[in-house]
Design a protein around this motif. Structure first.
Motif, short mmCIF file in Angstrom:
data_model
loop_
_atom_site.label_atom_id
_atom_site.label_comp_id
_atom_site.label_asym_id
_atom_site.label_seq_id
_atom_site.Cartn_x
_atom_site.Cartn_y
_atom_site.Cartn_z
N HIS A 97 -42.25 -38.99 -9.97
CA HIS A 97 -42.89 -39.97 -10.85
C HIS A 97 -42.43 -41.37 -10.50
CE1 HIS A 97 -44.44 -36.80 -13.40
NE2 HIS A 97 -43.23 -36.28 -13.48
N ARG A 98 -43.28 -42.31 -10.83
CA ARG A 98 -42.92 -43.72 -10.67
C ARG A 98 -42.49 -44.25 -12.04
NH1 ARG A 98 -45.34 -46.17 -5.79
NH2 ARG A 98 -46.26 -44.42 -4.69
N GLY A 99 -42.12 -45.49 -12.09
CA GLY A 99 -41.78 -46.13 -13.35
C GLY A 99 -40.47 -45.59 -13.93
N VAL A 100 -40.39 -45.60 -15.25
CA VAL A 100 -39.16 -45.25 -15.95
C VAL A 100 -38.75 -43.81 -15.69
CG1 VAL A 100 -38.10 -45.03 -18.23
CG2 VAL A 100 -39.43 -47.07 -17.66
N ARG A 101 -39.72 -42.88 -15.70
CA ARG A 101 -39.37 -41.48 -15.41
C ARG A 101 -38.80 -41.36 -14.00
NH1 ARG A 101 -40.65 -37.27 -19.44
NH2 ARG A 101 -40.89 -38.65 -21.21
N GLY A 102 -39.34 -42.11 -13.07
CA GLY A 102 -38.79 -42.12 -11.72
C GLY A 102 -37.38 -42.70 -11.69
N GLY A 103 -37.13 -43.73 -12.49
CA GLY A 103 -35.79 -44.32 -12.59
C GLY A 103 -34.79 -43.32 -13.14
N LEU A 104 -35.22 -42.57 -14.17
CA LEU A 104 -34.34 -41.54 -14.72
C LEU A 104 -34.13 -40.42 -13.71
CD1 LEU A 104 -35.68 -41.38 -18.39
CD2 LEU A 104 -33.52 -42.39 -17.58
N ALA A 105 -35.15 -40.12 -12.92
CA ALA A 105 -34.99 -39.11 -11.86
C ALA A 105 -33.98 -39.60 -10.81
CB ALA A 105 -36.34 -38.81 -11.21
N ARG A 106 -33.91 -40.90 -10.60
CA ARG A 106 -32.90 -41.43 -9.67
C ARG A 106 -31.49 -41.21 -10.24
NH1 ARG A 106 -36.12 -43.61 -6.10
NH2 ARG A 106 -37.68 -45.17 -6.47
#
Length: 171
Positions: A97-106
């Motif tokens: 995912h991109r965006g905030v969900r992607g940030g949390l995945a990071r």
């Protein structure tokens, strides 16, 4: 304190809530997206919603609990909500995912990187009740139990000493 960037990211993420002072850095969705953007985990201007915020707080508290009481199957469930894929460019894990969900995945990939290099076992939460501040145990024998010996360690040892003296004084 020094350590691998991914381990320090996990530590800092967990420390977004200070239990002792009751200070919450993620009071609103915009706080979450701002925190992620400051660390380069999302593009500036990414927008979090209430669902993202709920997931972030659950992930943070799941990580804190896992730092105290390993292993935690609940944490694996939270991490499953943040899917990643393997990229052969590196190789590395890349958020789906991109965006905030992607940030949390990071953040989730930082947990995996810590597990892979052995720093996950050194990421701990202070044993002092009411503190639970996350820290990276850099002691040689990995025995550190408190965020700070000057504060929580001293309080805990003083409390135990007074309790022993009180017990010994009772006839």
């Amino acid at each position: 304190m020094s350590g691998p960037e991914h381990a320090l990211l996990v530590r800092d993420f967990v420390n977004t809530y200070d239990m002792q002072c009751d200070i919450e850095e993620f009071g609103a969705p915009s706080d979450l997206s701002g925190w992620l953007a400051e660390r380069g985990l999302v593009a500036s201007g990414a927008s979090a919603n209430e669902s993202d915020l709920g997931l972030a707080v659950a992930l943070r508290e799941g990580l804190r609990t896992a730092m105290i009481d390993r292993p935690r199957p609940e944490l694996e469930g939270l991490l499953a909500a943040l899917p990643v894929r393997v990229s052969l460019d590196g190789p590395r894990l890349v958020p789906l995912h991109r965006g905030v969900r992607g940030g949390l995945a990071r953040v989730a990939t930082a947990v995996m990187a810590s597990a892979a290099d052995g720093t996950w076992e050194r990421l701990k939460a202070c044993r002092a009740t009411g503190c639970r501040w996350a820290f990276l145990d850099t002691s040689k024998n990995r025995s550190r139990a408190w965020c700070s010996m000057r504060m929580c360690g001293n309080r805990t040892k003083t409390r135990a000493y007074r309790e022993r003296r009180r017990r010994d004084a009772v006839p």
